[in-house]
Design an enzyme around this catalytic site. Sequence first.
Site, mmCIF file in Angstrom:
data_model
loop_
_atom_site.group_PDB
_atom_site.id
_atom_site.type_symbol
_atom_site.label_atom_id
_atom_site.label_comp_id
_atom_site.label_asym_id
_atom_site.label_seq_id
_atom_site.Cartn_x
_atom_site.Cartn_y
_atom_site.Cartn_z
ATOM 1 N N CYS A 176 -47.621 -25.478 -8.685
ATOM 2 C CA CYS A 176 -49.031 -25.609 -9.057
ATOM 3 C C CYS A 176 -49.628 -24.304 -9.593
ATOM 4 C CB CYS A 176 -49.847 -26.159 -7.879
ATOM 5 S SG CYS A 176 -50.012 -25.062 -6.459
ATOM 6 N N HIS B 208 -53.422 -25.441 -3.017
ATOM 7 C CA HIS B 208 -53.129 -26.181 -4.243
ATOM 8 C C HIS B 208 -54.172 -25.839 -5.297
ATOM 9 C CE1 HIS B 208 -51.037 -29.293 -6.489
ATOM 10 N NE2 HIS B 208 -52.220 -29.716 -6.917
ATOM 11 N N HIS C 256 -52.378 -30.782 -13.233
ATOM 12 C CA HIS C 256 -51.772 -30.010 -12.147
ATOM 13 C C HIS C 256 -50.312 -30.426 -11.963
ATOM 14 C CE1 HIS C 256 -52.221 -33.032 -8.554
ATOM 15 N NE2 HIS C 256 -52.141 -33.695 -9.679
#
Length: 375
Positions: free
Chosen positions: A290, A338, A350
Amino acid sequence: MAAHRKSAHRKPKQRPFTGPAARTAATLALAGAATATSASGAGAAPAEPAPTAAQVRAKVDRLYHDAEVATEKYNGAKEKEAAATRAVDALADEAARRTDRLNTARHTLGSMATAQYRTGTLDPALQLALSSDPDSYLERAAHLDRAGDRQTSLLSNIRRQLSGIARVKARADQETEALAARRAELDKHRTAIRMKLADARTLLATLTAAERAAYERAADAAHGGGPATSADGSTAHPDRTVTGAHADRSAPRASVAAPNSRAARAVSFAHGAIGKPYVWGATGPNAFDCSGLTQAAWKAAGVSLPRTTYTQINAGQRVSRSELAPGDLVFFYSGISHVGLYIGGGQMIHAPRPGAPVRIAPIDQMPFAGATRVA
């Protein structure tokens, strides 16, 4: 006589216990029964019921999340390990340069000593400087005043060079110790990631095909994507892309305009990465995790971001959810584990998790933790 023998062999009647004797006998009988029951049931405890499909799915989700947390720690440790490696290399180069300068100075001094020897006037200070025991030389450096001006300058320079090399070597030893610690930390996080992903694969293998398919649909819905390449948490092949609506690089782009050209380039890069696999620790060009995706997207726009989610959140100006604009970094979970790149319309691009490719997803599918505007 016969009657007498008959009565002699007749068993006497046993009278029932009464009072304290009766209570004692009852207690012993109950204790014996309890012991017998315990013995017969030893080793036969009821087995734990197998976890339900819902419990397995919850555990797998938690393992994937924990693996992502460990991934960001791994990324941070890797960055520190790289910095420590550069520091050790730089100190080694500095030590080599200083040693070259020392050798040059000692060569010059040696030439002077040779000339003096030929004339029979070898200065005691030169004898000290050319000694094979530099420590002894330094301790006795007070004799430098017995040399001429030029010799004094050269000898002082050698002394400085020796002291400087000693300092560099001491710093190099410290940095080498730090490097070993960084590498141990890196190994710890790498092991944690692999164990959590292996546990997730093991749990998924306990589900039926129908239950596993249901889990994948739910997981993909939560991360805004279509079918994943591989749902078992294994590392995807770097060159493999994913087919399907959510893996299509030509997917419709958000109609919201980026606030500036650099943000537009970052968003364009992220669109170009759609469909590429998630691989922990990867920063492209064929796979990403990520924070590796957001770092690569902004690098394409000419902006250098730090490597981890918990450092990227401080890489610009914080903005509220209502102020989001394309190119902003959006962060999730309380531990800032994240990150995605906002593209407008409540959507982001993402890299979700192992087995799920880079994709477009709504930002309200995960616990929102904050946002940062890079440029």
